[in-house]
Design a protein around this motif. Structure first.
Motif, PDB file in Angstrom:
ATOM      1  N   ASP A  84       0.850  -1.191   0.000  1.00  0.00           N
ATOM      2  CA  ASP A  84       0.000   0.000   0.000  1.00  0.00           C
ATOM      3  C   ASP A  84       0.883   1.237   0.000  1.00  0.00           C
ATOM      4  O   ASP A  84       2.091   1.166   0.208  1.00  0.00           O
ATOM      5  CB  ASP A  84      -0.931   0.007   1.219  1.00  0.00           C
ATOM      6  N   ALA A  85       0.239   2.382  -0.232  1.00  0.00           N
ATOM      7  CA  ALA A  85       0.990   3.623  -0.386  1.00  0.00           C
ATOM      8  C   ALA A  85       1.523   4.145   0.943  1.00  0.00           C
ATOM      9  O   ALA A  85       2.486   4.907   0.964  1.00  0.00           O
ATOM     10  CB  ALA A  85       0.108   4.700  -1.024  1.00  0.00           C
ATOM     11  N   THR A  86       0.924   3.760   2.061  1.00  0.00           N
ATOM     12  CA  THR A  86       1.360   4.285   3.347  1.00  0.00           C
ATOM     13  C   THR A  86       2.522   3.511   3.929  1.00  0.00           C
ATOM     14  O   THR A  86       3.309   4.038   4.695  1.00  0.00           O
ATOM     15  CB  THR A  86       0.210   4.255   4.366  1.00  0.00           C
ATOM     16  N   GLY A  87       2.624   2.218   3.584  1.00  0.00           N
ATOM     17  CA  GLY A  87       3.656   1.380   4.157  1.00  0.00           C
ATOM     18  C   GLY A  87       3.168   0.498   5.281  1.00  0.00           C
ATOM     19  O   GLY A  87       3.942  -0.249   5.883  1.00  0.00           O
ATOM     20  N   TYR A  88       1.873   0.559   5.593  1.00  0.00           N
ATOM     21  CA  TYR A  88       1.349  -0.292   6.670  1.00  0.00           C
ATOM     22  C   TYR A  88       1.469  -1.776   6.294  1.00  0.00           C
ATOM     23  O   TYR A  88       1.772  -2.615   7.134  1.00  0.00           O
ATOM     24  CB  TYR A  88      -0.123   0.038   6.947  1.00  0.00           C
ATOM     25  N   LEU A  89       1.200  -2.087   5.020  1.00  0.00           N
ATOM     26  CA  LEU A  89       1.249  -3.479   4.570  1.00  0.00           C
ATOM     27  C   LEU A  89       2.625  -3.742   3.972  1.00  0.00           C
ATOM     28  O   LEU A  89       2.815  -3.744   2.762  1.00  0.00           O
ATOM     29  CB  LEU A  89       0.137  -3.750   3.556  1.00  0.00           C
ATOM     30  N   THR A  90       3.601  -3.948   4.828  1.00  0.00           N
ATOM     31  CA  THR A  90       4.991  -4.025   4.399  1.00  0.00           C
ATOM     32  C   THR A  90       5.391  -5.453   4.049  1.00  0.00           C
ATOM     33  O   THR A  90       5.156  -6.375   4.828  1.00  0.00           O
ATOM     34  CB  THR A  90       5.917  -3.494   5.503  1.00  0.00           C
ATOM     35  N   GLU A  91       6.003  -5.605   2.881  1.00  0.00           N
ATOM     36  CA  GLU A  91       6.604  -6.891   2.520  1.00  0.00           C
ATOM     37  C   GLU A  91       8.012  -6.990   3.103  1.00  0.00           C
ATOM     38  O   GLU A  91       8.510  -8.072   3.367  1.00  0.00           O
ATOM     39  CB  GLU A  91       6.666  -7.033   0.994  1.00  0.00           C
ATOM     40  N   GLY A  92       8.666  -5.844   3.287  1.00  0.00           N
ATOM     41  CA  GLY A  92       9.998  -5.826   3.876  1.00  0.00           C
ATOM     42  C   GLY A  92      11.093  -5.782   2.823  1.00  0.00           C
ATOM     43  O   GLY A  92      10.874  -5.377   1.681  1.00  0.00           O
ATOM     44  N   LEU A  93      12.294  -6.199   3.210  1.00  0.00           N
ATOM     45  CA  LEU A  93      13.448  -6.179   2.316  1.00  0.00           C
ATOM     46  C   LEU A  93      13.385  -7.399   1.397  1.00  0.00           C
ATOM     47  O   LEU A  93      13.580  -8.535   1.830  1.00  0.00           O
ATOM     48  CB  LEU A  93      14.749  -6.191   3.124  1.00  0.00           C
ATOM     49  N   CYS A  94      13.104  -7.137   0.130  1.00  0.00           N
ATOM     50  CA  CYS A  94      12.944  -8.206  -0.854  1.00  0.00           C
ATOM     51  C   CYS A  94      14.155  -8.227  -1.785  1.00  0.00           C
ATOM     52  O   CYS A  94      14.873  -7.236  -1.910  1.00  0.00           O
ATOM     53  CB  CYS A  94      11.661  -7.997  -1.663  1.00  0.00           C
ATOM     54  N   THR A  95      14.369  -9.348  -2.458  1.00  0.00           N
ATOM     55  CA  THR A  95      15.511  -9.468  -3.362  1.00  0.00           C
ATOM     56  C   THR A  95      15.024  -9.672  -4.786  1.00  0.00           C
ATOM     57  O   THR A  95      13.981 -10.296  -5.032  1.00  0.00           O
ATOM     58  CB  THR A  95      16.409 -10.647  -2.955  1.00  0.00           C
ATOM     59  N   TYR A  96      15.820  -9.154  -5.727  1.00  0.00           N
ATOM     60  CA  TYR A  96      15.495  -9.270  -7.149  1.00  0.00           C
ATOM     61  C   TYR A  96      16.769  -9.686  -7.883  1.00  0.00           C
ATOM     62  O   TYR A  96      17.819  -9.055  -7.732  1.00  0.00           O
ATOM     63  CB  TYR A  96      14.975  -7.937  -7.686  1.00  0.00           C
ATOM     64  N   ASP A  97      16.666 -10.754  -8.676  1.00  0.00           N
ATOM     65  CA  ASP A  97      17.800 -11.261  -9.443  1.00  0.00           C
ATOM     66  C   ASP A  97      17.807 -10.560 -10.795  1.00  0.00           C
ATOM     67  O   ASP A  97      16.894 -10.747 -11.612  1.00  0.00           O
ATOM     68  CB  ASP A  97      17.688 -12.776  -9.611  1.00  0.00           C
ATOM     69  N   LEU A  98      18.828  -9.735 -11.049  1.00  0.00           N
ATOM     70  CA  LEU A  98      18.877  -8.982 -12.306  1.00  0.00           C
ATOM     71  C   LEU A  98      19.043  -9.893 -13.520  1.00  0.00           C
ATOM     72  O   LEU A  98      18.669  -9.513 -14.629  1.00  0.00           O
ATOM     73  CB  LEU A  98      20.023  -7.970 -12.257  1.00  0.00           C
ATOM     74  N   ALA A  99      19.595 -11.089 -13.316  1.00  0.00           N
ATOM     75  CA  ALA A  99      19.803 -12.012 -14.444  1.00  0.00           C
ATOM     76  C   ALA A  99      18.540 -12.809 -14.745  1.00  0.00           C
ATOM     77  O   ALA A  99      18.082 -12.871 -15.886  1.00  0.00           O
ATOM     78  CB  ALA A  99      20.973 -12.948 -14.134  1.00  0.00           C
ATOM     79  N   THR A 100      17.947 -13.417 -13.703  1.00  0.00           N
ATOM     80  CA  THR A 100      16.757 -14.260 -13.925  1.00  0.00           C
ATOM     81  C   THR A 100      15.457 -13.472 -13.819  1.00  0.00           C
ATOM     82  O   THR A 100      14.387 -13.998 -14.138  1.00  0.00           O
ATOM     83  CB  THR A 100      16.733 -15.391 -12.889  1.00  0.00           C
ATOM     84  N   LYS A 101      15.528 -12.227 -13.328  1.00  0.00           N
ATOM     85  CA  LYS A 101      14.360 -11.362 -13.141  1.00  0.00           C
ATOM     86  C   LYS A 101      13.373 -11.953 -12.131  1.00  0.00           C
ATOM     87  O   LYS A 101      12.166 -11.720 -12.200  1.00  0.00           O
ATOM     88  CB  LYS A 101      13.661 -11.086 -14.475  1.00  0.00           C
TER      89      LYS A 101
END
Length: 975
Positions: A84-101
């Protein structure tokens, strides 16, 4: 980074127009998260790739999340996401693989949000600027983030809200604030050192990001400027100058920047070894050993071609034909060496430049460290401070004590003593008795040290009775010292009314409030009055009041297993006492409750002497508004505060010059401990504020301090009356809102039934308010009035040009509860119908302490419309309705309203002239045209409720009025 990114960024711009185009020979890839673009959302948000020349953003993965900062760390791109736009529903620190997307979400057990992230390769640390915790705003802080589980550790609070963050390969942290100031950020203390301003004006609520090309040291910055155009700038990290700019197609804003980099070719040299830098009188001496291996670790196969020395991004020295493995020395003799300097030494071979070795040091004079051995001691009514001058710099550099000056700040009153040259200082300016502390800072030409702080001590003359605690001010609260005897952190805190102790769940209370010294006389009787609140929440409290002096402790009251029957109204208590010796004593108010009880609140604390004859004035009021020339009844409340009955005492009312206006000798006996109301009749002479005081005099009354009460009364003109409209059911921010935008407007419609008054002149508008903070002085306000046929603001906003400006000036909102009396520049003609009142506040003051009275209305009776904004022009799309209407006192007086002879006979289509102002009697809008007798049009006003001809020359004019398809022509004489 924002609640709703780009909600104002809906332009059809497809390409940024930039003054300077940066086109490097070889553009490098840039990765990041697109939060919005100039195509108003037609391009999806998510992960993108483009290059340092701008280029066309290439969508890698659409991601419908809110983005709260990202950086590349430990071989993965990491970003903080929420649903959400406020940040209440936080997923947290997520990772993204630039090679495999591939995106891996991770629900956060420690939810937080940042403006930007960066990775420090020198220490393998991920940093962030945290601004929210679980969607709630917090004081901006620098944090370290665990790249494994996403948890964070606070490093330091920040003095500015930073919107972008970047770290060099060698560990120098840089940050940008919302005003486009570039800072160097200390990774330990959070201290900000200003580099400079970029000159770019940004929309500070929108996302920004910075990133270094760690191979070259170039710093890139992206954001949204004041024209809602995105920018991708290269800036000089040493000066904050914008070096170049490049466009990003589709006016795209991509943040959380990452620029892949290679430090050196495998066959290039390794970094030089054993680099040291030493500052001396002749400059900075650099020493190192040339590398004898390659970057990939192999033994060198190619000879070194040169070695370069760089200082703060500039090449300052080249070693030609260096020998691998040889020791080198270079002395930087530059005369302008001053401040923090970063040196980097690179070795070259035929494969190119190798990895740099770096060292940072302070050159020239350093900022002083904090002073040491700071002490304070009383000497009579003065306080002596002593300390030791710093011998080292804050950053490990050199300092010269001859250049030191000290600044001393006293708390809680904030008094500052500047340009102190000695290491001792006597404060002889104390006039108010309370607990004080002093902080000392040391300054030289480079900067100012951190503050050192003394212990807190009571200073000033001892207090004498009568005394009433002022728990609503810093100085008043500072007459009491909080002592947490058991050190558990649960102790007394102030709430503006008094002090509250909230019982610990695990520890028994042992917490005292200790007063400053009071002077008491042997043989005199005293009484301590106080209110105590201890609600029975299945708990009991233990409270003790004692007096401590040179002869030990005297317990005045010990309340064990104590509660008050009411949950909100305290119990008032009186404790009489005497002292065995004349001298100074301190009150100890101690919370001693067992663990897991509830709370104790102490308020309304006072001390006074007890006398046999002591009459006291408690209040001085009037039963109704005073009117010039009319007899008024003034009520004086007299209390017998002594121990014997009183009769034959005199009550007098005096003016500001102590002239007796009226007096009354009371023959009836007033018993000890009782009160009575003495009524005196007085006739004020003229309109305005009347300052009076009431005095009571009785033979043998030896206590004079409570014999007088002053009061200000407001007197109306003889023919004026006050009509109260709206209501006092609740409190609101409007009509003048000081906790929002620079401009706010409130339009309220008061109905004819509510006003219930025939046509008349309005001469004054009165608003009652409560200011729970400090005085707000000289705030620009305006008030407009209009007669209207509208019954609800839902019928439409009334423009300023259709209303009459009656107030335009500066107003002061004093601390406490007061009435804002707005005298109209000239009387407004009220025609007996509905009245529209528009108030305007034009001031950037930020305070949430001002409240006004209002009444609730129903959903189908919306009579209040509000607008807030940073622009003085009202944005019609942002107007809101409110189901409350403000309380208003309308001061009215009769006028000689009469229809101008010959007016049209149509119902209510009557022209009214008051002075040189013309309007229709029903308050409707019309078109007014004014002509000379020769037929020349000299004034026209369309769709207006009145026309003011005061600026026209005297004479006879023809006025044509058109409204609702009707027309009248009338002669008017201007005098």
């Amino acid at each position: 980074m924002t609640d709703t990114l780009f909600k104002r960024f809906g332009k059809s711009v497809l390409l940024l127009l930039m003054l300077t185009v940066f086109a490097p020979a070889t553009a490098k890839d840039v990765y990041g998260f697109m939060t919005g673009n100039g195509n108003n959302g037609e391009i999806p948000i998510g992960m993108y790739k483009y290059d340092t020349a701008g280029g066309t953003p290439e969508l890698l993965t659409p991601l419908s999340f809110q983005f709260w900062g990202g950086a590349y760390a430990n071989g993965r791109y990491m970003m903080i996401l929420s649903d959400d736009a406020t940040g209440y529903l936080t997923e947290g620190l997520c990772t993204y693989d630039l090679a495999t997307k591939e995106l891996k979400l991770r629900y956060s057990q420690q939810p937080y949000q940042c403006t930007d992230l960066t990775y420090d390769y020198s220490t393998s640390t991920l940093y962030g600027i945290m601004v929210k915790s679980g969607g709630e705003e917090v004081k901006p802080r620098l944090i370290q983030i665990n790249t494994i589980d996403g948890s964070y550790t606070k490093v330091a609070d920040l003095n500015e809200k930073l919107v972008a963050l970047a770290c060099t390969y060698y560990g120098d942290l840089y940050a940008m604030d919302g005003k486009s100031n570039l800072y160097e950020l200390d990774k330990v203390s959070g201290e900000l050192t200003l580099v400079g301003n970029t000159g770019v004006k940004c929309i500070t609520s929108e996302a920004q990001s910075m990133e270094f090309d760690r191979a070259t040291g170039e710093l890139y910055w992206t954001g949204l400027d004041e024209n809602e155009d995105t920018f991708f700038n290269k800036i000089n990290p040493y000066t904050a100058e914008v070096v170049s700019s490049s466009p990003v197609e589709n006016n795209s804003l991509i943040v959380g920047l990452y620029i892949p980099f290679t430090i050196a070719d495998d066959k290039a040299p390794a970094k030089p070894l054993n680099l040291t830098a030493t500052a001396g009188d002749s400059g900075v001496t650099l020493s190192w050993t040339n590398p004898s291996a390659l970057y990939n670790g192999d033994t060198a196969e190619a000879a070194l071609t040169k070695v370069e020395v760089w200082r703060n991004g500039k090449l300052i020295h080249t070693v030609e034909n260096p020998v691998a493995g040889a020791d080198e020395t270079f002395v930087d003799k530059s005369e302008d060496l001053n401040g923090k300097v970063r040196y980097i030494v690179y070795a070259y071979n035929e494969a190119g430049r190798g990895e740099g070795a770096s060292v940072k040091l302070m050159t020239g004079d350093d900022i002083p460290s904090a002073v040491e051995n700071l002490t304070c001691s009383k000497s009579g009514n003065d306080v002596l401070l002593t300390w030791t001058a710093p011998t080292t710099g804050k950053n490990g550099g050199n300092v010269n004590p001859d250049k030191f000056v000290y600044t001393i700040t006293r708390q809680p009153d904030g008094k500052v003593f500047e340009n102190v040259k000695d290491t001792k200082f006597t404060d002889n300016t104390i006039t108010s008795t309370c607990y004080y502390s002093w902080q000392v800072t040391c300054r030289n030409d480079v900067g100012e040290s951190d503050a050192a702080k003394t212990a807190t001590i009571a200073a000033g003359n001892s207090l004498t009775v009568p005394y009433t605690a002022d728990f609503d001010t810093d100085l008043g609260c500072a007459q009491w010292l909080v002592v947490d005897n058991n050190g558990d952190g649960s102790t007394w805190i102030t709430n503006g009314k008094g002090y509250v102790y909230n019982t610990s769940w695990t520890n028994a209370a042992d917490d005292s409030l200790v007063s400053v010294p009071f002077h008491f006389e042997k043989g005199m009787k005293y009484v301590a009055n106080y209110d105590i609140l201890a609600p029975d929440m299945f708990s009991t409290e233990h409270f003790e009041m004692s007096l401590v002096g040179n002869n030990g402790k005297q317990v005045l009251e010990d309340l064990k297993n104590f509660t008050t029957p009411d949950f909100s109204n305290p119990e008032s208590r009186k404790v009489e006492f005497t002292v065995s010796e004349t001298g100074d004593y301190q009150f100890y108010l101690a919370a001693l409750s067992d663990a897991a009880q509830f709370m104790i609140q102490i308020s309304a604390f006072s001390v006074e002497a007890v006398n046999e004859m002591d009459l006291k004035l408690d209040a001085f009021t009037a039963s109704k508004t005073l009117v010039a020339g009319e007899e008024a009844q003034l009520d004086v409340k007299v209390a017998n505060n002594g121990t014997m009955n009183a009769a034959g005492y005199e009550v007098k009312i005096l003016d500001a010059d102590d002239h007796v206006l009226v007096s009354n000798t009371v023959k009836e006996e007033l018993k000890a401990g009782e009160t009575t109301i003495v009524v005196l009749a007085y006739t004020p002479e003229k309109k305005g504020t009347l300052a009076l005081k009431a005095v009571v005099e009785a033979e043998g009354d030896g206590v004079a301090y409570n014999d007088t009460v002053k009061a200000d009364f407001y007197v109306l003109d003889k023919d004026e009356s006050v009509v109260a409209v709206g209501g006092r059911d609740c409190l609101t921010d409007y009509p003048f809102w000081f906790n929002g935008s620079a401009f706010n407007y409130a339009q309220m419609i008061y109905s004819a039934d509510e006003i219930d008054h025939e046509a008349c002149d309005i001469t004054e508008l009165d608003y009652d308010y409560i200011n729970e903070g400090d005085d707000l002085t000289d705030k620009h306000i305006k008030v407009y009035l209009a007669n209207t046929a509208k019954g609800s603001v839902l019928d439409g906003w009334m423009p300023e040009e259709q209303m009459e400006l009656v107030v335009d000036g500066l107003a002061t909102f004093r601390k406490g509860e007061h009435t804002l009396r707005l005298n109209l520049a000239k009387p407004f003609t009220y025609t007996g119908g509905n009245l529209c009142v528009m108030t305007v506040k034009d001031d950037s003051e930020k305070s949430d302490n001002i409240s006004f009275y209002a009444a609730y209305t129903t959903d189908d009776e919306i009579r209040t419309a509000l607008y807030y904004g940073e622009d003085s022009a009202v944005d019609m799309t942002q107007i809101k309705g409110a189901a409350r209407i403000g309380y208003l006192g309308i001061v009215m007086k009769p006028n000689s309203l009469a229809s101008i002879a010959g007016a049209a006979s149509a119902d209510e289509f009557t022209l009214v002239k008051r002075g040189n102002v013309l309007s229709l009697s029903n308050g409707a809008a019309a078109q007014f045209s004014v002509m000379t007798l020769a037929g020349k049009v000299v004034a026209v006003k369309k769709n207006a409720v009145m026309i003011d001809l005061s600026n026209m020359q005297k004479g006879i004019y023809i006025v044509n009025v058109e409204a609702d398809g009707r027309q009248m022509v009338q002669k008017v004489v201007l005098q």
